[in-house]
Enzyme design. Structure first.
Site, PDB file in Angstrom:
ATOM      1  CE1 TYR A   1       1.584  -5.154  -2.450  1.00 30.27           C
ATOM      2  CE2 TYR A   1       2.682  -5.424  -4.561  1.00 30.27           C
ATOM      3  CZ  TYR A   1       2.660  -5.601  -3.197  1.00 30.27           C
ATOM      4  OH  TYR A   1       3.707  -6.229  -2.568  1.00 30.27           O
TER       5      TYR A   1
ATOM      6  CG  ASP B   1      -4.414  -7.070  -8.265  1.00 29.95           C
ATOM      7  OD1 ASP B   1      -4.974  -7.940  -7.572  1.00 29.95           O
ATOM      8  OD2 ASP B   1      -3.243  -6.720  -8.075  1.00 29.95           O
TER       9      ASP B   1
ATOM     10  CE  LYS C   1      -0.322 -10.331  -0.579  1.00 28.07           C
ATOM     11  NZ  LYS C   1      -0.648  -9.252  -1.491  1.00 28.07           N
TER      12      LYS C   1
HETATM   13  C1  LIG Z   1       0.213  -8.614  -2.474  1.00 21.89           C
HETATM   14  C2  LIG Z   1      -0.382  -8.021  -3.672  1.00 21.89           C
HETATM   15  C3  LIG Z   1       0.279  -8.077  -4.902  1.00 21.89           C
HETATM   16  C4  LIG Z   1       1.649  -8.674  -5.062  1.00 21.89           C
HETATM   17  O1  LIG Z   1       1.654 -10.029  -4.810  1.00 21.89           O
HETATM   18  P1  LIG Z   1       2.944 -10.860  -4.291  1.00 21.89           P
HETATM   19  O2  LIG Z   1       2.462 -12.248  -4.249  1.00 21.89           O
HETATM   20  O3  LIG Z   1       3.330 -10.271  -2.963  1.00 21.89           O
HETATM   21  O4  LIG Z   1       4.025 -10.624  -5.299  1.00 21.89           O
HETATM   22  C5  LIG Z   1      -0.377  -7.552  -5.998  1.00 21.89           C
HETATM   23  N1  LIG Z   1      -1.597  -6.983  -5.910  1.00 21.89           N
HETATM   24  C6  LIG Z   1      -2.249  -6.904  -4.741  1.00 21.89           C
HETATM   25  C7  LIG Z   1      -3.593  -6.276  -4.691  1.00 21.89           C
HETATM   26  C8  LIG Z   1      -1.664  -7.413  -3.586  1.00 21.89           C
HETATM   27  O5  LIG Z   1      -2.308  -7.314  -2.428  1.00 21.89           O
END
Ligand SMILES: *Cc1c(COP(=O)(O)O)cnc(C)c1O
Length: 354
Positions: free
Chosen positions: A101, A169, A194
């Site tokens: 990200y 992550d 997401k």
């Molecule tokens: C979207 C995303 C983030 C950040 O998340 P937010 O809720 O937009 O702050 C971090 N890591 C990954 C892999 C993402 O897709």
């Protein structure tokens, strides 16, 4: 008794049954709680920033799914930056994914460098540098948007040998497809914006760990910096979690069918798909103009960043980050009927060829 995914999604985090109490408790919207006139009693709700029962329900639900103790944050980025700033100190070294990200790399360049923290970037698929002298290895697997996968178990073993912490992550996989704590990671961090919440209506982040002292450090940090999610959003997220397994199942079926369509279409190259994030497909069209034509022609695929929602969407990643080709598209399959989605995407791909 160990339950399977959909059962756990429906039941996790909910309070024990009590006659007369709601089966699914509503949101508790509170900044202030009545205090004992004699003074604050430890363990009771006192003030909204540290204390909220709706937030605790969501935390125990996500914690149950990840297999650790969970803290939720206002966004994924709030959770990741809290993790970095609580575990790293001046003079420390952190390894970050070069293909993960992109805002994490932006934050590292802007803030970690100023704090005297050394940042090393490594591609998710490797090769990885030596972890000697490294404090934290942050992995992102499958990585967004290229969907490369890291061997969490092997990398954790090597990192622990060198005395480094490992955080993963888990946004793209969700805890139903991958549980990093079981694979040896010390911490999980993720955006709940997401697929986890999956309705494109809230922002959320979380960390989970089995290490009490890491958890306490992160809880203290959250309370002092204030990056908590609102109780109403926590309630929406817990409600959405009930259908996570159902949604992922339909997204996976759509992903498989869309991948087959993409692989045989002449407009498409470099199709990327990871088994543990089956609703997401990345591919390349010839140019930025072709990607625009594809999005313009589709009736079911919304042009939107973010992914994992019930509505299919696609993002031209090159508009945000320049380390992908100009025709790079990250497509997120929603829960529409497979035949409708495939037909729509085929028509839009044909249109992208002009
Ligand atoms: C979207 C995303 C983030 C950040 O998340 P937010 O809720 O937009 O702050 C971090 N890591 C990954 C892999 C993402 O897709």
């Amino acid at each position: 008794m160990t339950y399977s995914d959909s059962t756990r999604c429906v039941h996790s985090g909910l309070p024990a049954p009590q006659i007369g109490a709601p089966v699914a408790p509503g949101p508790v919207l509170a900044s202030a709680y009545h205090l004992d006139p004699e003074g604050y009693v430890t363990g009771r709700d006192g003030y909204g920033r540290p204390d909220n029962p709706t937030r605790r329900i969501l935390e125990s639900a996500i914690g149950e799914l990840e297999g650790g103790d969970c803290l939720v944050y206002a966004s994924g980025q709030a959770a990741i930056t809290a993790l970095l700033l609580t575990t790293l100190h001046p003079g420390d070294t952190v390894v970050l994914p070069s293909d993960g990200y992109y805002q994490v790399r932006v934050f590292a360049a802007a803030t970690l460098a100023d704090l005297g923290i050394d940042v090393i970037e490594a591609p998710t698929a490797g090769p990885y540098p030596s972890f000697e002298g490294v404090r934290l290895v942050l992995l992102e697997s499958p990585a967004n948007p290229g969907l490369d996968v890291a061997d969490i178990r092997a990398i954790s073993a090597v990192a622990h040998e060198a005395g480094a912490l490992v955080a993963v992550d888990n946004t793209t996989a969700t805890p139903l497809h991958q549980r990093p704590l079981e694979l040896g990671a010390d911490l999980v961090v993720a955006s709940g914006t997401k697929a986890l919440s999956g309705h494109s209506d809230l922002l959320l982040g979380y960390v989970a760990t089995r290490d009490k002292s890491l958890l306490e450090g992160m809880q203290r940090w959250r309370n002092l910096t204030g990056g908590i999610p609102a109780a109403f959003d926590c309630w929406l997220a817990r409600r959405s979690l009930s259908t996570l397994a159902l949604r992922l199942r339909q997204q996976a079926a759509n992903g498989a069918a869309v991948v087959a369509t993409l692989r045989k279409h002449p407009a498409v190259s470099a199709v990327r798909w990871a088994e543990i994030a089956p609703g997401i497909v990345s591919f390349e069209l010839d140019s930025a103009a072709a990607a625009a034509a594809f999005l313009g022609a589709s009736k079911l695929v919304a042009a939107a960043t973010s992914f994992g929602g019930v509505h299919s969407s696609a993002d031209r990643r090159h508009q945000w980050e320049d380390n992908v080709p100009s025709g790079f598209v990250r497509l997120s399959c929603g829960i529409e009927d497979t035949s409708d989605l495939v037909a729509d995407i085929e028509t839009a791909l044909d249109a992208s060829m002009g």
